[in-house]
Design a protein around this motif. Structure first.
Motif, PDB file in Angstrom:
ATOM      1  N   ASN A 169     -12.276 -52.056   0.782  1.00  0.00           N
ATOM      2  CA  ASN A 169     -13.551 -52.322   0.114  1.00  0.00           C
ATOM      3  C   ASN A 169     -13.379 -52.621  -1.362  1.00  0.00           C
ATOM      4  N   LEU A 170     -12.364 -52.034  -1.994  1.00  0.00           N
ATOM      5  CA  LEU A 170     -12.065 -52.407  -3.374  1.00  0.00           C
ATOM      6  C   LEU A 170     -11.683 -53.876  -3.473  1.00  0.00           C
ATOM      7  N   PHE A 171     -11.040 -54.374  -2.427  1.00  0.00           N
ATOM      8  CA  PHE A 171     -10.631 -55.782  -2.402  1.00  0.00           C
ATOM      9  C   PHE A 171     -11.806 -56.696  -2.066  1.00  0.00           C
ATOM     10  N   THR A 172     -12.564 -56.352  -1.022  1.00  0.00           N
ATOM     11  CA  THR A 172     -13.654 -57.231  -0.589  1.00  0.00           C
ATOM     12  C   THR A 172     -14.813 -57.262  -1.582  1.00  0.00           C
ATOM     13  N   THR A 173     -14.904 -56.270  -2.463  1.00  0.00           N
ATOM     14  CA  THR A 173     -15.937 -56.318  -3.497  1.00  0.00           C
ATOM     15  C   THR A 173     -15.848 -57.599  -4.297  1.00  0.00           C
ATOM     16  N   TRP A 174     -14.619 -58.056  -4.562  1.00  0.00           N
ATOM     17  CA  TRP A 174     -14.413 -59.222  -5.414  1.00  0.00           C
ATOM     18  C   TRP A 174     -14.130 -60.497  -4.628  1.00  0.00           C
ATOM     19  N   THR A 175     -13.988 -60.399  -3.313  1.00  0.00           N
ATOM     20  CA  THR A 175     -13.754 -61.597  -2.510  1.00  0.00           C
ATOM     21  C   THR A 175     -15.012 -62.046  -1.768  1.00  0.00           C
ATOM     22  N   THR A 176     -15.703 -61.102  -1.140  1.00  0.00           N
ATOM     23  CA  THR A 176     -16.907 -61.438  -0.382  1.00  0.00           C
ATOM     24  C   THR A 176     -18.158 -60.767  -0.925  1.00  0.00           C
ATOM     25  N   GLY A 177     -18.012 -59.842  -1.886  1.00  0.00           N
ATOM     26  CA  GLY A 177     -19.158 -59.111  -2.410  1.00  0.00           C
ATOM     27  C   GLY A 177     -19.579 -57.946  -1.540  1.00  0.00           C
ATOM     28  N   PHE A 178     -18.803 -57.629  -0.495  1.00  0.00           N
ATOM     29  CA  PHE A 178     -19.166 -56.539   0.411  1.00  0.00           C
ATOM     30  C   PHE A 178     -18.434 -55.271   0.009  1.00  0.00           C
ATOM     31  N   ASN A 179     -19.206 -54.179  -0.098  1.00  0.00           N
ATOM     32  CA  ASN A 179     -18.648 -52.871  -0.405  1.00  0.00           C
ATOM     33  C   ASN A 179     -19.481 -51.842   0.341  1.00  0.00           C
ATOM     34  N   VAL A 180     -18.940 -51.307   1.406  1.00  0.00           N
ATOM     35  CA  VAL A 180     -19.709 -50.399   2.250  1.00  0.00           C
ATOM     36  C   VAL A 180     -20.072 -49.111   1.527  1.00  0.00           C
ATOM     37  N   ASN A 184     -24.646 -52.222  -3.712  1.00  0.00           N
ATOM     38  CA  ASN A 184     -25.210 -52.838  -4.924  1.00  0.00           C
ATOM     39  C   ASN A 184     -24.190 -53.656  -5.702  1.00  0.00           C
ATOM     40  N   GLN A 185     -22.906 -53.438  -5.451  1.00  0.00           N
ATOM     41  CA  GLN A 185     -21.880 -54.141  -6.215  1.00  0.00           C
ATOM     42  C   GLN A 185     -21.697 -55.591  -5.784  1.00  0.00           C
ATOM     43  N   TRP A 186     -22.555 -56.071  -4.893  1.00  0.00           N
ATOM     44  CA  TRP A 186     -22.466 -57.483  -4.515  1.00  0.00           C
ATOM     45  C   TRP A 186     -22.704 -58.400  -5.716  1.00  0.00           C
ATOM     46  N   THR A 187     -23.370 -57.889  -6.751  1.00  0.00           N
ATOM     47  CA  THR A 187     -23.647 -58.712  -7.924  1.00  0.00           C
ATOM     48  C   THR A 187     -22.427 -58.901  -8.820  1.00  0.00           C
ATOM     49  N   PHE A 188     -21.444 -58.017  -8.745  1.00  0.00           N
ATOM     50  CA  PHE A 188     -20.353 -58.030  -9.712  1.00  0.00           C
ATOM     51  C   PHE A 188     -19.475 -59.274  -9.634  1.00  0.00           C
ATOM     52  N   PRO A 189     -19.060 -59.741  -8.450  1.00  0.00           N
ATOM     53  CA  PRO A 189     -18.296 -60.991  -8.444  1.00  0.00           C
ATOM     54  C   PRO A 189     -19.095 -62.163  -8.990  1.00  0.00           C
ATOM     55  N   VAL A 343     -26.965 -47.775 -21.437  1.00  0.00           N
ATOM     56  CA  VAL A 343     -26.549 -47.088 -20.210  1.00  0.00           C
ATOM     57  C   VAL A 343     -26.895 -47.919 -18.976  1.00  0.00           C
ATOM     58  N   SER A 344     -27.195 -49.199 -19.154  1.00  0.00           N
ATOM     59  CA  SER A 344     -27.627 -50.026 -18.022  1.00  0.00           C
ATOM     60  C   SER A 344     -26.528 -50.208 -16.990  1.00  0.00           C
ATOM     61  N   LEU A 345     -25.275 -50.336 -17.428  1.00  0.00           N
ATOM     62  CA  LEU A 345     -24.182 -50.513 -16.470  1.00  0.00           C
ATOM     63  C   LEU A 345     -24.010 -49.275 -15.582  1.00  0.00           C
ATOM     64  N   PRO A 346     -23.836 -48.069 -16.133  1.00  0.00           N
ATOM     65  CA  PRO A 346     -23.734 -46.904 -15.246  1.00  0.00           C
ATOM     66  C   PRO A 346     -25.022 -46.635 -14.472  1.00  0.00           C
ATOM     67  N   LEU A 347     -26.171 -46.956 -15.062  1.00  0.00           N
ATOM     68  CA  LEU A 347     -27.429 -46.783 -14.342  1.00  0.00           C
ATOM     69  C   LEU A 347     -27.427 -47.610 -13.070  1.00  0.00           C
ATOM     70  N   TYR A 348     -26.924 -48.816 -13.165  1.00  0.00           N
ATOM     71  CA  TYR A 348     -26.841 -49.685 -11.991  1.00  0.00           C
ATOM     72  C   TYR A 348     -25.760 -49.212 -11.026  1.00  0.00           C
ATOM     73  N   LEU A 349     -24.648 -48.748 -11.565  1.00  0.00           N
ATOM     74  CA  LEU A 349     -23.513 -48.391 -10.714  1.00  0.00           C
ATOM     75  C   LEU A 349     -23.714 -47.088  -9.951  1.00  0.00           C
ATOM     76  N   ILE A 350     -24.272 -46.076 -10.591  1.00  0.00           N
ATOM     77  CA  ILE A 350     -24.273 -44.745  -9.972  1.00  0.00           C
ATOM     78  C   ILE A 350     -25.598 -44.373  -9.329  1.00  0.00           C
ATOM     79  N   HIS A 351     -26.633 -45.182  -9.502  1.00  0.00           N
ATOM     80  CA  HIS A 351     -27.910 -44.772  -8.913  1.00  0.00           C
ATOM     81  C   HIS A 351     -27.854 -44.807  -7.392  1.00  0.00           C
TER      82      HIS A 351
END
Length: 460
Positions: A169-180, A184-189, A343-351
């Motif tokens: 999932n660490l890999f697919t976050t940046w290849t397909t945007g999928f992170n089980v 929410n991390q689909w936006t990062f790539p 704090v917008s980045l951690p707000l998005y990441l950890i909510h």
């Protein structure tokens, strides 16, 4: 440097163009993303313009009132601000005749941007993975809240299997945007890709006249409009276009809002942007206002995903209204909004992990799950599952404010401890790769902003 609290924040110094408003606007957008996910969890009907097809629409479904339940316009706003903030400084340097300095800064920014996105996303995924393996998502997986239940993963099969799933999932976050572990991390790539698109475009146009650079941005905007890329391409290049136009605006002492035409234009852009931002993802034919927008979309948009275009255009109009309105900039530069943006980045990441674990426990943990079964054609019981029903309304009134306080506190801790570590690691990688030490100055942070002029590279 000691990190300032909201009431200790320092506004932008006089004599400099105010860019702290971008920080405040991004903070509001991050908070609205959280409310949109809570709406999908506890008030799922708000994604449609009415309760059902037989209703003309209730009060809470009106365009402006439904905005806290809308997620798409605020994600689009992230991309607009990414284009704006990443283009602002290079364009300013180019217009001042410092083309070489702008090129050098773009090279460093392109390298630094990757670390500033990959490292926090990786840490957040690992945290969510640990929470999952400890079984803290199990209440979320059995509750009635749709969004929480659909985004709560199961623990992995054993230690080895779980680690393999984490690495995958660490890999697919940046290849397909999928992170089980954090969907929410689909936006990062897309954020990374959008930043690189801006850097490449500016590298190619930083030495040409600003009039021609505007034509390039307009052409790329139209290209992405016709190519069906409203979420990334249109927003990124619109943000860059606003950065170019911002450098042409008069200084704050010559307030353009004194002009009645500019004042009227600001109001129209803001109200129209808020209106079209409320365009629903599904069933626009249920109400007249959304059906009218859908009919307009048939003539001007390619494809059928009108909601992607309308929400993107809404985010663009909202940003345009702020850019041409010094009063709105001053309002968004309030210390509280600036802190929220920091704090917008951690707000998005950890909510997401906190909603699926802590909030699910606070709302549903005290209930015993009810077992349900399906039947096959032979009457045999199959597919057993459990559900925990929604608590009473007064429970939400108590729990949600407490949860938001905990979420903001956790986000502040992230910016205090995790983000400086990510910045330090990025600096070390730059040194190992031969980056000049003189370019580190813009990594100093004051009240969540890089440098002394309030300029910050948009992270989310």
């Amino acid at each position: 440097m000691k990190r300032l609290l909201p009431w200790e924040a320092v506004p932008a110094s006089t004599g400099q163009r105010n860019v702290l408003w971008a920080e405040g606007l991004r903070g509001i957008a991050s908070l609205l993303v959280v409310t949109s996910h809570l709406s999908r969890s506890f008030a799922y009907t708000l994604i449609t313009p009415a309760q059902d097809s037989t209703h003309t629409g209730s009060f809470i479904h009106l365009p402006l009132l439904r905005l806290p339940a809308q997620g798409a316009p605020w994600v689009s706003l992230f991309f607009v601000l990414t284009g704006y903030v990443n283009a602002m400084k290079p364009i300013k340097q180019a217009r001042n005749g410092n083309g070489s300095q702008a090129l050098s800064g773009l090279a460093f920014s392109a390298f630094r941007r990757t670390g500033r996105l990959v490292l926090p996303a990786t840490i957040a995924t690992i945290i969510s993975w640990v929470i999952c393996q400890l079984g803290l998502f199990e209440i979320g997986r059995t509750c009635e809240a749709v969004w929480i239940r659909d985004t709560s993963p199961k623990p992995g099969p054993g230690v080895t299997g779980s680690i393999r799933l984490l690495l995958a999932n660490l890999f697919t976050t940046w290849t397909t945007g999928f992170n089980v572990y954090d969907k929410n991390q689909w936006t990062f790539p897309f954020l990374l890709k959008g930043s690189m698109l801006i850097f490449i475009t500016l590298l190619a146009t930083v030495r040409i006249h600003s009039n021609y650079r505007i034509l390039v941005f307009l052409g790329l905007y139209a290209f992405n409009w016709a190519g069906g890329d409203p979420m990334l391409g249109m927003n990124i290049y619109f943000g860059a276009l606003l950065a170019e136009l911002s450098n042409r605006l008069p200084p704050p002492s010559m307030t353009p809002q004194r002009n009645p035409f500019i004042r009227a234009m600001t109001g129209v852009a803001l109200l129209l942007g808020l209106h079209v931002s409320g365009y629903p993802e599904v069933s626009p034919e249920w109400t007249s206002w959304s059906q009218n927008l859908a009919q307009i979309g048939q003539f001007i948009f390619p494809g059928k995903d009108y909601w992607r275009y309308w929400t993107s255009i809404g985010a663009q109009l909202i940003t345009l209204a702020v850019v041409i309105s010094p009063r709105m900039q001053d309002m968004l530069s309030h210390p509280a909004f600036v802190w929220l943006g920091s704090v917008s980045l951690p707000l998005y990441l950890i909510h997401g992990p906190l909603v699926r674990s802590l909030l699910a426990w606070m709302l549903f943990g005290w209930q015993k799950p009810v077992s349900y079964y399906s039947q096959d054609v032979n009457g045999n019981l199959t597919d057993p599952f459990q559900r925990r029903s929604f608590p009473d309304g007064w429970v939400f009134c108590i729990v949600l404010p407490v949860f938001f306080l905990i979420l903001l506190w956790a986000s502040h801790l992230w910016t205090t401890w995790v983000e400086p570590w990510c910045a330090s690691m990025t600096n070390r990688i730059e040194v190992m790769c031969g980056t000049e030490t003189g370019e580190k100055g813009d990594l100093r942070r004051t009240n969540g902003c890089h440098g002394d002029k309030g300029e910050r590279v948009t992270e989310v």
